[in-house]
Each structure stands twice: as structure tokens, then as C-alpha cells.
Design an enzyme around this catalytic site. Structure first.
Site, PDB file in Angstrom:
ATOM      1  N   ARG A   1       5.184  47.279 -53.490  1.00 22.11           N
ATOM      2  CA  ARG A   1       6.148  46.436 -54.196  1.00 22.11           C
ATOM      3  C   ARG A   1       5.527  45.619 -55.322  1.00 22.11           C
ATOM      4  NH1 ARG A   1       9.913  44.247 -49.149  1.00 22.11           N
ATOM      5  NH2 ARG A   1      11.077  46.195 -48.889  1.00 22.11           N
TER       6      ARG A   1
ATOM      7  N   ARG B   1       3.040  42.426 -48.077  1.00 22.26           N
ATOM      8  CA  ARG B   1       3.719  42.953 -46.887  1.00 22.26           C
ATOM      9  C   ARG B   1       4.126  44.407 -47.058  1.00 22.26           C
ATOM     10  NH1 ARG B   1       9.276  43.344 -45.389  1.00 22.26           N
ATOM     11  NH2 ARG B   1       9.864  42.340 -47.352  1.00 22.26           N
TER      12      ARG B   1
ATOM     13  N   HIS C   1      10.570  41.394 -54.802  1.00 25.09           N
ATOM     14  CA  HIS C   1      11.185  42.701 -54.628  1.00 25.09           C
ATOM     15  C   HIS C   1      11.534  43.239 -56.006  1.00 25.09           C
ATOM     16  CE1 HIS C   1      13.629  45.988 -53.244  1.00 25.09           C
ATOM     17  NE2 HIS C   1      13.267  45.724 -52.006  1.00 25.09           N
TER      18      HIS C   1
ATOM     19  N   GLU D   1       9.913  54.268 -46.861  1.00 23.09           N
ATOM     20  CA  GLU D   1       9.913  53.289 -47.939  1.00 23.09           C
ATOM     21  C   GLU D   1       8.525  53.230 -48.563  1.00 23.09           C
ATOM     22  OE1 GLU D   1      11.400  49.625 -46.348  1.00 23.09           O
ATOM     23  OE2 GLU D   1      13.462  50.343 -46.255  1.00 23.09           O
TER      24      GLU D   1
ATOM     25  N   HIS E   1      11.182  37.485 -52.935  1.00 28.00           N
ATOM     26  CA  HIS E   1      11.765  38.119 -51.747  1.00 28.00           C
ATOM     27  C   HIS E   1      11.133  37.671 -50.429  1.00 28.00           C
ATOM     28  CE1 HIS E   1      13.940  41.147 -49.532  1.00 28.00           C
ATOM     29  NE2 HIS E   1      12.834  41.774 -49.164  1.00 28.00           N
TER      30      HIS E   1
ATOM     31  N   GLN F   1      18.279  44.586 -45.498  1.00 23.81           N
ATOM     32  CA  GLN F   1      18.957  45.874 -45.614  1.00 23.81           C
ATOM     33  C   GLN F   1      18.129  47.025 -45.065  1.00 23.81           C
ATOM     34  OE1 GLN F   1      19.960  46.624 -49.687  1.00 23.81           O
ATOM     35  NE2 GLN F   1      21.225  44.797 -49.895  1.00 23.81           N
TER      36      GLN F   1
END
Length: 502
Positions: free
Chosen positions: A276, A369, A230, A113, A334, A47
Site C-alpha cells: 500500500r 501493515r 490507503h 490482496e 487509513h 471492507q
């Protein structure tokens, strides 16, 4: 048994596999083998977007710094530098191929983000970036007569003779076996392994096939302990779980518990835009205290419908209106940072076998990541794989009749085994790990392996991948990035730069 000879074999139809195939088609015939339909991949489901330093206030050096910081001293700086510097040209390539990245006026609309210091995320239709890029690549493939896509084709194993990868064995939808021989080489672009976990955002096809196939052939894998969870999957019992993009928090949404507390300020100075792993552990800690967790996006208001149409529709189907209602969320598996160890050209430890995308460990992600670097990694290293592989001389190989794969006749029993694997891995190698828990999990997986029947390829691959993750997690006696041990909760400087190669 069918026998197909081609120049190149690409396993997987995500952004890495499709981009590799498009470049390889310039120099030969390509067979793309994909386990389901072309669009069933984690790439298609992505997304948030694709990261690249294309904004006026951005630079590859800044993108490099953010990636290295997030990777927690385990990134390969040379690989990261290569990726971020190729990023702007890669975006231009995708635009030239027809990718409709969102614009604001005459400029591309860039989002921010977690763990990014500036806005550098390009998107398609707000929250359908993966689908937008993948659809563009598939349209390009349709104009390439030298690329043949074989859907519903399950690769069973690599064909290795005299220490060289010669091809693969596979089964079609009717369980008919075929041997595919590659005159130049094989590329694994099979994606990740989220389906080995009870809760995941990964597509149903992401059962860790590439990791297990490579491991059985003696190929080296690295950093398998680092799994990114996630933090905000829609907390509804579905498989896969629907992802609530990190970009929603980038637009101002805030995590709250059922007491109405915006709790992230207690866990990190960046609050809801922390890395995250930090956000996932914070949510997990709140849930362990009996709290339910929600994403409060009401301050985004009516803009939510236009900015996140896919998320808005998905929530609506569950009776949730993000404009007015809190969105229930929970962490889910994720992305895996580790994988098949490669060099910067995607070469593995097995001659003529290449890997790219999530199944590969290029060193760009380290222990954690950076958001929206995954689509970029796939597109960048696919180009380098094709450049190096296309220079190879032709090889020949004979077919060994003993390579014919078995056929599974008990699908219901296999589904039961898969569900047991998922629960074991979530319980013992999830967000919070320990020595005792990992050892218990490995013991349970070993007992379960005795129940595998011939032809249960996905179960076998899931079990093998789960064991690889647990063994690596047991080895790393510290907490770093996507790997957290409550019996070793500190990040130990002496472990920086140490990698587990299996």
C-alpha cells in the site's frame, strides 16, 4: 457525580473491544464504553476481509513471511508468529459464533490482496466483512447478561492512583460525568486516528482518543510515525471518504491516470498489487504531475455488482457505474501501525491497563501493515488480553472529586479547531514528509493548542495524537514502510529494528 463499579472496563466497540468483552464476561461483569453507537467504528467499516492461512496452498509460515516482508524489518517476529498461528482457530471461533463468511461451493471463498503471496482473505457479503463480523459479535453480546454497553459515552481520562490504573472518567450524551471503577482492569480498544488527517477513510469517532488518553497518563507509545495511507479512497469530498477495497485490484482492476496510462508498472514489479505504501506514493507522484487518477474496473464487468455490492451502490450514488465508468480515487489516511506499546498479552507500561486492536502496538505490523491483518490482530490479541486480565486479583479505588471532567459548551468552535488540525497534519505529516515541514507543522499545532477550551476532549486528543505522530516522524531520518521523508528518501539498514518510544 455518578459512580459505577464493575470488574472490567472496555473502551471501544470494534472487533477488538467486543471480542475482549465476550471473553471477559466468562469471569465477571464488563462495562463497554463507546463514544457513539456500537456500530460506529473502523471495524464496522472494514471492507476487504480478514486474513488467515486456511487455504490448501497456504500455511502460517507463508502468512508469517508475507507479514514480515511487508513490515519492512520492524515487526516483532514472535508477535507475528503468534498471530498467524492463532488465525485459523480464531476464524473457526468467528464461524462458530455465526459469522457468514462467503463460500464458493463447500469451500470458503478466499481473495487475494496486495503483498499477499496467495489467496487467504475471508470475506462477508463480498465487501462488508467488518460489518458482518461486528454484527455477529453484537448478537453474541446480546446474550451476555454480564456485559453492559454504554453508548454515546466519551471517556475523558484514565484514573491512576499509586501508579496503577483504577478506572476512567467519562461523560454521557447529556454531558453528565460518571466515574467508572474497575476491580480488575481497563482495556483500551479505541481504534485509530485517521480523523487527524484531512483525507481519511476512518469513521468520525477515530480521533486518536486512546493514544492521547494513554499519553496523558504517562503510558509508553511506540512507532507513531508509521501511518498507512490507503491508495484508493473514492475521490469525492466526504468525511469519512468511502474506501474502494484493495480486493477490487485483486480481482483485476487497474490504476490509470487521465492519459489512460496504467502507470503502476513504472513503480513496482507487482504493479497494482504492490504494498500500500508503494501504491499510495505512486499515486501521489502522479497527482503532483497534475494527473487525475482512476481505478479501471471495467474488465471485472457485470461480476462487479455481485462481488462488491457495497462499493457498487456507493459509486452509483455518485453517478458512477463501475461496470462501465472509471472510478476516481486518491490516497487517504487509513491505519496507524504504531500505538500504545504492549506485550503479547496486551499489557501496557501502566499496571492494570491493557490495549488491543488498532490503538495498540503489538509489533505485528512493523512499518507497514499487510492487508486484512488488522481485523485478525484485533480478534487474536483480544483473546490474550482477556486470558491474562481475568487472572488478576480484585483491587479497590477511591474516587477523587477533582477528576470530574469539564464540559464543552462551544461545539461549533471545536469543529473549526478540528478542521484546522486535519489540514495541518495532512499538509505537514501526510504521505510525503520533511524536516522543515514537520517542524512547521508542530509549530502550528502548538499555536493552535492555546485556543483549546476546557471540555474540548476530541480536539485535545486529536492535537496530542498529531504531535506524537509528527515528533516520531521528525526523529526517524529515513524512509521506511508507511513513513516517507523526501529529505531522507532511502531505507537505511542501520534503522532496522529501531523504535521510537514516547
Amino acid at each position: 457525580m455518578n459512580r459505577v463499579v464493575t470488574d472490567y472496563i472496555v473502551v471501544g466497540s470494534g472487533i477488538a473491544g467486543l471480542t475482549t468483552a465476550l471473553f471477559l464476561a466468562k469471569t465477571g461483569k464488563v462495562a463497554v464504553l463507546t463514544k457513539a453507537r456500537e456500530v460506529e467504528s473502523n471495524s464496522f467499516r472494514a471492507q476487504g476481509g480478514i486474513a488467515a492461512a486456511v487455504g490448501e496452498k497456504d500455511s502460517p509460515e507463508l502468512h508469517l513471511r508475507d507479514t514480515l516482508r511487508t513490515g519492512a524489518d520492524l515487526c516483532n517476529p514472535e508477535s507475528v508468529d503468534l498471530m498467524v498461528r492463532m488465525a485459523p482457530k480464531t476464524i473457526k471461533m468467528l464461524i462458530d459464533w455465526g459469522t457468514p463468511f462467503d463460500k464458493s461451493g463447500n469451500q470458503y471463498a478466499l481473495a487475494r490482496e496486495g503483498a499477499h503471496s496467495v489467496s487467504r482473505i475471508l470475506r462477508v457479503h463480498g465487501d462488508s466483512t467488518g460489518a458482518g463480523i461486528t454484527s455477529t459479535l453484537l448478537r453474541q453480546l446480546a446474550h451476555q447478561p454480564d456485559i453492559e454497553v454504554k453508548t454515546h459515552t466519551m471517556v475523558a481520562d484514565l484514573i491512576v492512583t499509586d501508579g496503577v490504573c483504577r478506572g476512567v472518567t467519562a461523560l454521557d450524551a447529556d454531558q453528565h460525568p460518571t466515574v467508572y471503577l474497575a476491580q480488575k482492569g481497563v482495556v483500551l480498544a479505541t481504534g485509530g486516528c485517521g480523523q487527524v488527517f484531512r483525507y481519511t477513510t476512518n469513521d468520525l469517532v477515530a480521533t486518536g482518543d486512546g493514544f492521547a488518553i494513554a499519553h496523558r497518563a504517562g503510558v509508553w507509545l511506540m512507532d507513531m510515525e508509521f501511518v498507512q495511507f490507503h491508495p484508493t479512497a473514492l475521490a469525492v469530498e466526504t468525511n469519512p471518504m468511502f474506501l474502494i477495497s484493495e480486493a477490487v485490484r485483486g480481482e483485476g482492476a487497474v490504476l490509470v491516470n487521465d492519459l489512460g496510462e496504467a502507470f503502476m508498472k513504472r513503480y513496482h514489479e507487482w504493479k497494482d498489487l504492490a504494498p500500500r505504501d508503494v501504491v499510495s506514493k505512486a499515486i501521489y507522484a502522479e497527482m503532483q504531475q497534475g494527473r487525475n487518477i482512476y481505478l479501471d474496473a471495467t474488465k471485472i464487468g457485470q461480476h462487479f455488482k455481485n462481488r462488491f455490492p457495497k462499493i457498487y451502490d456507493a459509486c452509483g450514488k455518485m453517478g458512477i457505474d463501475p461496470v462501465h465508468d472509471l472510478i476516481p480515487v486518491r490516497p487517504a489516511a487509513h491505519f496507524i501501525m504504531g500505538g500504545i506499546r504492549t506485550d503479547s498479552y496486551g499489557r501496557t507500561s501502566l499496571p492494570r491497563l491493557f490495549a488491543c486492536g488498532e490503538v495498540a502496538c503489538t509489533g505485528v505490523h512493523g512499518a507497514n501493515r499487510l492487508a486484512s491483518n488488522s481485523l485478525l490482530e484485533g480478534a487474536v490479541f483480544a483473546q490474550r488480553v482477556a486470558a491474562r486480565l481475568s487472572a488478576y486479583e480484585d483491587q479497590t479505588a477511591d474516587v477523587d472529586p477533582s477528576l470530574i471532567p469539564d464540559v464543552c459548551t462551544d461545539r461549533q468552535d471545536e469543529e473549526k479547531i478540528k478542521n484546522k488540525i486535519r489540514q495541518i497534519v495532512w499538509d505537514h505529516a501526510g504521505i510525503i514528509r520533511s524536516s522543515d515541514g514537520l517542524k512547521e507543522g508542530l509549530s502550528k499545532l502548538e499555536q493552535l493548542s492555546a485556543k483549546l477550551l476546557p471540555g474540548m476532549f476530541e480536539s485535545r486528543n486529536m492535537l496530542t495524537t498529531a504531535q506524537l505522530i509528527m515528533k516520531a516522524a521528525l526523529w526517524r531520518e529515513e524512509s521506511r514502510g508507511g513513513h516517507y521523508r523526501y529529505d531522507y528518501p532511502e531505507t537505511v539498514p542501520a534503522w532496522a529494528g529501531k523504535h521510537k518510544v514516547i
